[in-house]
Design a protein around this motif. Structure first.
Motif, mmCIF file in Angstrom:
data_model
loop_
_atom_site.group_PDB
_atom_site.id
_atom_site.type_symbol
_atom_site.label_atom_id
_atom_site.label_comp_id
_atom_site.label_asym_id
_atom_site.label_seq_id
_atom_site.Cartn_x
_atom_site.Cartn_y
_atom_site.Cartn_z
ATOM 1 N N GLY A 165 -1.527 2.759 13.993
ATOM 2 C CA GLY A 165 -0.665 2.549 12.848
ATOM 3 C C GLY A 165 -1.338 2.923 11.544
ATOM 4 N N LEU A 166 -0.626 2.678 10.440
ATOM 5 C CA LEU A 166 -1.105 3.021 9.096
ATOM 6 C C LEU A 166 -1.080 1.767 8.224
ATOM 7 N N LEU A 167 -2.244 1.451 7.640
ATOM 8 C CA LEU A 167 -2.367 0.312 6.722
ATOM 9 C C LEU A 167 -2.519 0.844 5.302
ATOM 10 N N VAL A 190 6.431 3.700 -1.023
ATOM 11 C CA VAL A 190 5.556 2.539 -0.822
ATOM 12 C C VAL A 190 5.609 1.653 -2.064
ATOM 13 N N ALA A 191 5.739 0.348 -1.840
ATOM 14 C CA ALA A 191 5.770 -0.619 -2.934
ATOM 15 C C ALA A 191 4.377 -1.205 -3.138
ATOM 16 N N VAL A 192 4.165 -1.836 -4.282
ATOM 17 C CA VAL A 192 2.887 -2.479 -4.579
ATOM 18 C C VAL A 192 2.651 -3.600 -3.573
ATOM 19 N N GLY A 193 1.420 -3.657 -3.036
ATOM 20 C CA GLY A 193 1.084 -4.687 -2.065
ATOM 21 C C GLY A 193 0.584 -4.080 -0.765
ATOM 22 N N LEU A 194 0.671 -4.889 0.291
ATOM 23 C CA LEU A 194 0.171 -4.472 1.600
ATOM 24 C C LEU A 194 1.335 -3.995 2.470
ATOM 25 N N SER A 195 1.162 -2.814 3.079
ATOM 26 C CA SER A 195 2.160 -2.283 4.003
ATOM 27 C C SER A 195 1.452 -1.857 5.284
ATOM 28 N N MET A 196 2.015 -2.232 6.447
ATOM 29 C CA MET A 196 1.465 -1.794 7.721
ATOM 30 C C MET A 196 2.602 -1.145 8.498
ATOM 31 N N LEU A 197 2.462 0.164 8.760
ATOM 32 C CA LEU A 197 3.540 0.956 9.329
ATOM 33 C C LEU A 197 3.136 1.532 10.685
ATOM 34 N N ALA A 211 1.807 7.640 -5.034
ATOM 35 C CA ALA A 211 1.395 6.229 -5.088
ATOM 36 C C ALA A 211 -0.108 6.123 -5.286
ATOM 37 N N THR A 212 -0.524 5.076 -6.002
ATOM 38 C CA THR A 212 -1.944 4.771 -6.135
ATOM 39 C C THR A 212 -2.281 3.767 -5.062
ATOM 40 N N ALA A 213 -3.069 4.208 -4.047
ATOM 41 C CA ALA A 213 -3.264 3.344 -2.890
ATOM 42 C C ALA A 213 -4.467 3.778 -2.083
ATOM 43 N N SER A 214 -4.917 2.879 -1.212
ATOM 44 C CA SER A 214 -5.958 3.162 -0.231
ATOM 45 C C SER A 214 -5.329 3.104 1.140
ATOM 46 N N PHE A 215 -5.894 3.908 2.078
ATOM 47 C CA PHE A 215 -5.262 4.057 3.381
ATOM 48 C C PHE A 215 -6.249 3.858 4.516
ATOM 49 N N TRP A 216 -5.759 3.234 5.604
ATOM 50 C CA TRP A 216 -6.573 3.052 6.810
ATOM 51 C C TRP A 216 -5.689 3.289 8.046
ATOM 52 N N SER A 217 -6.296 3.774 9.120
ATOM 53 C CA SER A 217 -5.642 3.800 10.430
ATOM 54 C C SER A 217 -6.010 2.531 11.149
ATOM 55 N N THR A 218 -5.028 1.873 11.787
ATOM 56 C CA THR A 218 -5.283 0.631 12.507
ATOM 57 C C THR A 218 -5.606 0.918 13.967
ATOM 58 N N LEU A 219 -6.512 0.090 14.539
ATOM 59 C CA LEU A 219 -6.947 0.241 15.918
ATOM 60 C C LEU A 219 -6.369 -0.896 16.764
#
Length: 219
Positions: A165-167, A190-197, A211-219
């Protein structure tokens, strides 16, 4: 003496005209009074049948009907058709279209043949269209439902390994353009805050990402 006309009413209260003939012995004989319109129609019908060609045509039709019914072969064929209809109505009905409520009744599911068919269908569904085993599919389902085990940072514009997934942690709302595992692309708001897709992301594409954001792939 001319015959007398007698007017009578029948059981339905309709008026009928009869003529009465004096028999000369103190008795009379009533008979039907001819209706001119009926007489004209009857004569016209008889005139049609009086021609040789029409008589021949009528005889041909009657002969054909008689011949069709008269032969043992045709009678056997007709009996066969009737037998097939009887068998179809009294036997098991096979439906190729959508299921109906009648097919889902207790009686319809009570026979061993129908239960066997249902078991086969359920087994096919359990195996799924990719041919994987039931146990394997269950393990995959459990993996999809488990909690996030870890994350890998995504560098915008750099390809990575697609994961579960995408965090996203967003500080400024906007769009995010992503490339998925099959190289297809999609832009998501994407809205302000935490999103997990649930996206297996290969790349966060700089072009189209506002968007101003940081991104991670979830394991």
């Amino acid at each position: 003496m001319a015959d007398l006309q007698i007017t009578i009413k029948d059981a339905t209260n309709s008026t009928k005209n009869l003529l009465a003939r004096d028999n000369g012995d103190a008795t009379i004989t009533p008979y039907h009074a001819e209706d001119s319109a009926q007489r004209t129609a009857l004569l016209a019908a008889l005139a049609t049948l009086s021609t040789a060609s029409n008589q021949t045509a009528t005889k041909s039709v009657l002969d054909t009907l008689t011949a069709k019914v008269a032969t043992a072969t045709n009678q056997t064929t007709a009996n066969g058709f009737l037998g097939d209809i009887k068998t179809a109505l009294s036997g098991t009905l096979t439906v190729t279209g959508p299921l109906t409520a009648a097919q889902l009744t207790t009686a319809a599911l009570a026979t061993s043949a129908n239960q066997t068919t249902a078991n086969t269908s359920l087994a096919t569904i359990a195996t799924n269209t990719t041919g994987g085993s039931t146990a394997a599919r269950q393990d995959e389902a459990k993996a999809e439902l488990r909690a996030v085990q870890g994350v890998e940072a995504i560098t915008v514009g750099t390809d990575g390994t697609p994961r579960r997934g995408l965090l996203i942690v967003c500080a400024g709302a906007g769009d995010v353009r992503i490339k998925l595992a099959d190289d297809s692309q999609i832009t998501i708001p994407v809205a302000v805050g935490l999103s997990m897709l649930p996206f297996a992301v290969k790349t966060v594409i700089a072009s189209g990402t506002t968007a101003t954001a940081s991104f991670w792939s979830t394991l």
